[in-house]
Design an enzyme around this catalytic site. Sequence first.
Site, PDB file in Angstrom:
ATOM      1  CB  SER A  87      -8.609  83.167 -43.813  1.00  0.00           C
ATOM      2  OG  SER A  87      -8.722  84.794 -43.817  1.00  0.00           O
ATOM      3  CG  HIS A 132      -3.523  83.840 -44.322  1.00  0.00           C
ATOM      4  ND1 HIS A 132      -4.042  83.685 -42.755  1.00  0.00           N
ATOM      5  CD2 HIS A 132      -4.934  83.749 -44.443  1.00  0.00           C
ATOM      6  CE1 HIS A 132      -5.179  84.482 -42.558  1.00  0.00           C
ATOM      7  NE2 HIS A 132      -5.696  84.423 -44.565  1.00  0.00           N
TER       8      HIS A 132
END
Length: 399
Positions: A174, A374
């Site tokens: 990320s 994610h």
Amino acid sequence: MKMRFLGLVVCLVLWTLHSEASGGKLTAVNPETNMNVSEIISYWGFPSEEYLVETEDGYILCLNRIPHGRKNHSDKGPKPVVFLQHGLLADSSNWVTNLANSSLGFILADAGFDVWMGNSRGNTWSRKHKTLSVSQDEFWAFSYDEMAKYDLPASINFILNKTGQEQVYYVGHSQGTTIGFIAFSQIPELAKRIKMFFALAPVVSVDFCTSPMAKLGRLPDLLIKDLFGDKEFLPQSAFLKWLGTHVCTHVILKELCGNLCFLLCGFNERNLNMSRVDVYTTHSPAGTSVQNMLHWSQAVKFQKFQAFDWGSSAKNYFHYNQSYPPTYNVKDMLVPTAVWSGGHDWLADVYDINILLTQITNLVFHESIPEWEHLDFIWGLDAPWRLYNKIINLMKKYQ
């Protein structure tokens, strides 16, 4: 919306207290909920080291190290070095909060690597400065710009000096990829010290981001500051730890806590180890600055990969010697790069990933995992065989 969320939390707390008093069923609390990262590493039988590193602008960062695995402790020779960098609102615990056979930090150590884990300024373990305190606004005047410009060079150079190695493998998740793309494209000398860049759920553009974070990002800057202040954003706290160990250990509420983990990122609850939810929620969120969140807000509004906009031509000129924020060009980065993305990732959207792939000059590998969101990259039950083994194979191929 803020009052509704507060009301929900109050109801959960009251219901939990009533449930406990009347003998409601709780699952056992994992001992790691009250441990720091070094203690978690030692708990699983791995050697643990901790270092403090000072950046050029005075921030003091914590680095965690697993110098070798449980299976190769007798091998005293130098090992290839891996640096793991967490994402937004996270910390180094992300890499070791699953079981030992499913956490990337432990798997890499047992595979023969010297594993280092970074902590960005302002999170739970990097809240010190040479001259500033966390009570001062100046301490929190940073975004992912400074993490790329100061945190990564300080951490990586310290690791290389300590180990005597010339290069490291860099694994970012990320925002850990965001600062990697900035640092390795803007600082050529640092880029030469990266053997290979492993970008997990990379975030550069957020043009197609469907996360609720994108909706927050469209709010005016003044409103965001009015809601959250000028200092820290979502730090770990005693109250969050209490929720993790009392609310999230309740049989009925455990699934709700798991779903809250997915609220910002996408849903794949079947791939989450529900028995570890209390460990996740007592370490994450780990905090960042409101200014960092404003920077992400600007990325949503302006749809540009650029430095922080200080809000006026005069302020931008003071910081950048030009009246507008400089843009970052991923194409300037020559580091060999492998990318993994998720088909259900709300933050690193498929369309944004496709744009990024065209900008990576030295792309050596890309795989999209259709069902993943994610957080599957750090906590997914199937991550060891769908991702981590492939990372190790690529590291050995490019050693």
